[in-house]
Design an enzyme around this catalytic site. Structure first.
Site, mmCIF file in Angstrom:
data_model
loop_
_atom_site.group_PDB
_atom_site.id
_atom_site.type_symbol
_atom_site.label_atom_id
_atom_site.label_comp_id
_atom_site.label_asym_id
_atom_site.label_seq_id
_atom_site.Cartn_x
_atom_site.Cartn_y
_atom_site.Cartn_z
ATOM 1 N N LYS A 183 5.904 8.147 -4.556
ATOM 2 C CA LYS A 183 5.789 8.470 -3.133
ATOM 3 C C LYS A 183 5.710 7.177 -2.340
ATOM 4 C CE LYS A 183 2.546 9.171 -0.272
ATOM 5 N NZ LYS A 183 3.173 8.421 0.844
ATOM 6 N N GLU A 257 -4.649 -1.026 -6.691
ATOM 7 C CA GLU A 257 -4.374 -2.371 -6.150
ATOM 8 C C GLU A 257 -4.630 -2.289 -4.659
ATOM 9 O OE1 GLU A 257 -3.724 -4.896 -7.904
ATOM 10 O OE2 GLU A 257 -2.754 -4.218 -9.743
ATOM 11 N N CYS A 291 -1.050 -8.582 0.687
ATOM 12 C CA CYS A 291 -2.439 -8.309 0.290
ATOM 13 C C CYS A 291 -3.204 -9.541 -0.156
ATOM 14 C CB CYS A 291 -2.436 -7.281 -0.819
ATOM 15 S SG CYS A 291 -1.344 -7.743 -2.175
ATOM 16 N N GLU A 390 -10.191 -7.255 6.220
ATOM 17 C CA GLU A 390 -8.759 -7.501 6.066
ATOM 18 C C GLU A 390 -8.055 -7.113 7.368
ATOM 19 O OE1 GLU A 390 -6.322 -4.796 3.624
ATOM 20 O OE2 GLU A 390 -5.564 -6.610 2.671
HETATM 21 P P1 NAD Z 1 -2.501 3.006 2.963
HETATM 22 O O1 NAD Z 1 -3.636 3.083 2.013
HETATM 23 O O2 NAD Z 1 -2.669 3.588 4.295
HETATM 24 O O3 NAD Z 1 -1.225 3.741 2.334
HETATM 25 C C1 NAD Z 1 -0.661 3.366 1.107
HETATM 26 C C2 NAD Z 1 0.075 4.540 0.514
HETATM 27 O O4 NAD Z 1 -0.858 5.539 0.136
HETATM 28 C C3 NAD Z 1 1.051 5.220 1.452
HETATM 29 O O5 NAD Z 1 2.135 5.705 0.679
HETATM 30 C C4 NAD Z 1 0.218 6.377 2.010
HETATM 31 O O6 NAD Z 1 1.015 7.448 2.467
HETATM 32 C C5 NAD Z 1 -0.583 6.769 0.797
HETATM 33 N N1 NAD Z 1 -1.900 7.344 1.049
HETATM 34 C C6 NAD Z 1 -2.745 7.072 2.078
HETATM 35 N N2 NAD Z 1 -3.901 7.755 1.906
HETATM 36 C C7 NAD Z 1 -3.784 8.438 0.742
HETATM 37 C C8 NAD Z 1 -4.650 9.311 -0.001
HETATM 38 N N3 NAD Z 1 -5.877 9.616 0.431
HETATM 39 N N4 NAD Z 1 -4.206 9.835 -1.158
HETATM 40 C C9 NAD Z 1 -2.975 9.529 -1.626
HETATM 41 N N5 NAD Z 1 -2.110 8.730 -0.974
HETATM 42 C C10 NAD Z 1 -2.512 8.180 0.186
HETATM 43 O O7 NAD Z 1 -2.087 1.468 3.022
HETATM 44 P P2 NAD Z 1 -0.929 0.808 3.884
HETATM 45 O O8 NAD Z 1 -1.437 0.660 5.264
HETATM 46 O O9 NAD Z 1 0.375 1.492 3.660
HETATM 47 O O10 NAD Z 1 -0.822 -0.618 3.165
HETATM 48 C C11 NAD Z 1 -1.603 -1.691 3.529
HETATM 49 C C12 NAD Z 1 -2.747 -1.864 2.543
HETATM 50 O O11 NAD Z 1 -2.237 -2.037 1.225
HETATM 51 C C13 NAD Z 1 -3.544 -3.117 2.818
HETATM 52 O O12 NAD Z 1 -4.921 -2.821 2.725
HETATM 53 C C14 NAD Z 1 -3.145 -4.051 1.683
HETATM 54 O O13 NAD Z 1 -4.087 -5.016 1.339
HETATM 55 C C15 NAD Z 1 -2.897 -3.121 0.570
HETATM 56 N N6 NAD Z 1 -2.019 -3.749 -0.430
HETATM 57 C C16 NAD Z 1 -2.555 -4.101 -1.641
HETATM 58 C C17 NAD Z 1 -1.772 -4.751 -2.588
HETATM 59 C C18 NAD Z 1 -2.342 -5.147 -3.925
HETATM 60 O O14 NAD Z 1 -1.564 -5.416 -4.830
HETATM 61 N N7 NAD Z 1 -3.638 -5.214 -4.090
HETATM 62 C C19 NAD Z 1 -0.439 -5.001 -2.310
HETATM 63 C C20 NAD Z 1 0.073 -4.642 -1.069
HETATM 64 C C21 NAD Z 1 -0.733 -3.985 -0.137
#
Ligand code: NAD
Length: 485
Positions: A183, A257, A291, A390
Site C-alpha cells: 500500500k 521504520e 527520515c 521531527e
Molecule cells: P504516515 O505515517 O502518515 O504514512 C505512512 C504510510 O502509512 C502511508 O501509506 C499511510 O497511508 C499509512 N498509514 C498512516 N496511518 C496508518 C495506520 N494507522 N495504519 C496503517 N497505515 C497507515 O507517514 P508519512 O507522512 O507518509 O511519511 C513521513 C514519515 O515517515 C516521517 O515521520 C518519516 O520520518 C518517516 N520515514 C521513516 C523512514 C525510516 O526508514 N525510518 C523512512 C522514510 C520516512
C-alpha cells in the site's frame, strides 16, 4: 511543465493483472509545483484489500513461489529488475511529479536504486542455505534448522521515497519466498503503476505482488487483516505506534521504520568547507523530507558563529524550483498540509526565541507551489521544540556545545535514534564518536545507505532492520527439526 502520461489510472493491480476496483472512489493526484489536480487513481475499499490479500494468500499457498529453488526465484527477480530498469526514468519522473523530489535525486533514488536493491537480494538468496544441520545438545542427534518464508506481507510505504522504500520491503520479501500486498501513500500512488507494469512484463507469478491504494484507513484495515502474516511499515512514529499496538495484540511480526531527529556533530578539527558541503546532502536531501537527516547541527561554542554563517550561506545558495529542472536542489514540499506543518514549526522556533539566519518562510519570488525556503535557526537549545521534534522539511537548528562529551550527550538526548553524522579530519576520532551515539546508523563525514548492511532505528525511530542479510531474515522464520541421529 513536464507531466507523466497517463496521470489517471482506473484499475488496481491484483492477482497479476490490472482489474476494475470494487467501487468508483478515487484519490486525486496533486502537483506540489502547481497545486493543481493532475489526475486521479482509484481508492481501494475493503473489498479490494480482501481481493489483494486473497490473491497473495493463494499465491503463497499454491503458486510454487515459496518452494521454488532460490536460483529460479532469483532469475525471475532479475527479470523484474530488468523490467524496472527499462522504466527507471519514467518512475523517477512520476515520483518527482507527485512529491516534488528534485529529478537528479529521483533518477538515482527512485529509478536506479530499486533496480540495484532487487538485484542485490536476487544475488543474496542463492548464497544462503535454506537448511543448516547442527549437532544436538545435550541429547545426541542432529537438528535441521530451516529458514522458511514468513508468509503474506503487508508492506506500507510513505510518500517521501516511495519507490525505494517500497523496494526495501518487496525485494527481501519476494527473495525469501513471501508474497506481498503493497500500500503506497495516497500522495504517491501513481508511480506504483510503473512497478505493476514491470511485474507483469517480468512474468512475476500472479498474486506474488499486489497493490492496494488509499490512506490510513485502508492501511489500518490491511494491517489487521486475518490473511496477513507480517507487517513492514515505514512512516511516522505516531502511525507506527498504532500499527505496533495492533500487531502486538495479534502476535503478528512487524518491522517499523519511523521518524528521526538525528544530530550532526561537528568536531573542532573538521574542515569547514567539506563539512558544510556535506551537510547540504546529510541535512537537506529531498528538501529535508528524509527520515535520517542530521537536522540538529552541533558545533563547538568557539566556532559557532562561523558555522552559523557558513551553513546559512550554503542553505541560501541551494537552487529552488521545478523538481523536473536538472538544476533544482530544493523542490516544493509534498503537500499543502506538509508546507503548513513546516511553517508552523518555523513560527514555533521564532516564538521560542530562535534567530532565523536564512529562509523563514516561502522563498522570494515564488508564488505558486508548496515551497518553503531552506531555513536555519541559531540561538535555540537542545530542549527546544525545534531540536526535539521531527519537522520533515528544510529546517535546521545549529546548537553550540562545550566538549565532545557534551555533544554526544546532546545527540543522545532525543526520543529518536535513526541516523546521525560526525564531521572531522580524523576518521578514527569519528568512529569513536559513532560508537557512543545511540542510533541505528551513523556516518563519518558522509551518510550513505549500504544495500549490504542493516538500516533502522532505535528508541522511537523503530523496531527491526531493513537491507543486508538482516533485512532478508525479517521475512523468514526458523523451524527446528530434531532428528535422532
Ligand atoms: P504516515 O505515517 O502518515 O504514512 C505512512 C504510510 O502509512 C502511508 O501509506 C499511510 O497511508 C499509512 N498509514 C498512516 N496511518 C496508518 C495506520 N494507522 N495504519 C496503517 N497505515 C497507515 O507517514 P508519512 O507522512 O507518509 O511519511 C513521513 C514519515 O515517515 C516521517 O515521520 C518519516 O520520518 C518517516 N520515514 C521513516 C523512514 C525510516 O526508514 N525510518 C523512512 C522514510 C520516512
Amino acid at each position: 511543465m513536464t507531466t507523466v502520461e497517463p496521470t489517471t489510472r482506473t484499475e488496481l493491480f491484483i492477482g497479476g493483472r490490472f482489474r476494475a476496483p470494487a467501487s468508483t472512489a478515487t484519490l486525486p493526484v496533486i502537483s506540489p509545483l502547481t497545486e493543481q489536480q493532475i489526475g486521479t487513481v482509484p481508492e481501494s475499499i475493503t473489498a479490494d484489500v480482501d481481493a489483494a490479500v486473497d490473491a497473495a494468500r493463494t499465491a503463497f499457498a499454491s503458486s510454487g513461489w515459496r518452494s521454488m529453488p532460490a536460483a529460479e526465484r532469483a532469475t525471475i527477480l532479475n527479470r523484474f529488475a530488468d523490467a524496472l530498469q527499462a522504466r527507471a526514468d519514467s518512475r523517477a519522473t512520476a515520483v518527482s511529479t507527485e512529491n516534488g523530489m528534485p529529478i537528479t535525486l529521483s533518477r538515482f533514488a527512485e529509478g536506479a536504486a530499486p533496480v540495484q536493491l532487487l538485484r542485490y537480494y536476487a544475488g543474496l538468496i542463492g548464497t544462503l542455505p535454506v537448511e543448516e544441520r547442527r549437532s544436538s545438545q545435550p541429547m545426541p542427534g542432529t537438528t535441521v534448522v530451516r529458514r522458511e518464508p514468513v508468509g503474506v506481507v503487508a508492506a506500507i510505504a510513505p510518500w517521501n521515497f516511495p519507490a525505494i522504500l517500497s523496494m526495501f520491503k518487496i525485494a527481501p520479501a519476494l527473495a525469501a519466498g513471501c508474497t506481498v500486498v503493497l500500500k503506497p501513500a495516497p500522495e504517491t500512488t501513481l508511480d506504483s503503476y510503473v512497478l505493476a507494469e514491470a511485474a507483469i512484463d517480468a512474468g512475476l507469478p500472479e498474486g506474488v505482488l499486489n497493490i492496494v491504494t488509499g490512506g490510513a484507513a485502508v492501511g489500518e484495515y490491511l494491517v489487521a487483516h486475518p490473511g496477513i502474516d507480517k507487517v513492514a511499515f515505514t512512516g511516522s512514529t505516531a502511525a507506527g505506534r498504532q500499527i505496533g499496538r495492533v500487531c502486538g495484540e495479534m502476535i503478528r511480526p512487524v518491522t517499523l521504520e519511523l521518524g528521526g531527529k538525528s544530530a550532526a556533530i561537528v568536531l573542532d578539527d573538521a574542515d569547514i568547507e567539506t563539512t558544510v558541503g556535506g551537510l547540504a546532502t546529510a541535512s537537506l536531501l529531498n528538501t529535508g523530507q528524509t527520515c535520517y537527516m542530521s537536522t540538529r547541527i552541533l558545533v563547538p561554542h568557539n566556532i559557532y558563529p562561523t558555522y552559523v554563517d557558513a551553513i546559512s550561506a550554503m542553505a541560501a545558495a541551494l537552487p529552488i524550483g521545478d523538481p523536473l529542472d536538472e538544476n533544482t536542489a530544493i523542490g516544493p514540499l509534498v503537500s499543502d498540509t506538509q508546507r503548513n506543518r513546516v511553517l508552523s514549526y518555523i513560527e514555533r522556533g521564532r516564538a521560542d526565541g530562535g534567530t532565523v539566519t536564512t529562509g523563514g518562510g516561502a522563498p522570494d519570488g515564488i508564488d505558486q507551489g508548496y515551497f518553503v525556503a531552506p531555513t536555519v535557526f541559531s540561538g535555540l537549545d537542545n530542549t527546544s521544540t525545534l531540536a526535539r521534534e521531527e519537522i520533515f522539511g528544510p529546517v535546521l537548528t545549529v546548537l553550540g556545545y562545550r566538549d565532545v562529551d557534551e555533544a554526544i550527550a546532546m545527540a543522545n538526548d532525543s526520543d529518536y535514534g535513526l541516523g546521525g553524522t560526525v564531521w572531522t579530519s580524523d576518521d578514527e576520532r569519528g568512529l569513536d564518536v559513532a560508537r557512543r551515539v545511540d542510533t541505528g546508523s551513523f556516518g563519518v563525514n558522509t551518510f550513505n545507505l549500504d544495500w549490504g548492511s542493516p538500516f533502522g532505528g532505535v528508541k522511537a525511530s523503530g523496531i527491526g532492520r531493513e537491507l543486508g542479510p538482516e533485512g532478508l531474515a525479517a521475512y523468514q522464520r526458523t523451524k527446528s527439526v530434531f532428528l535422532t541421529a
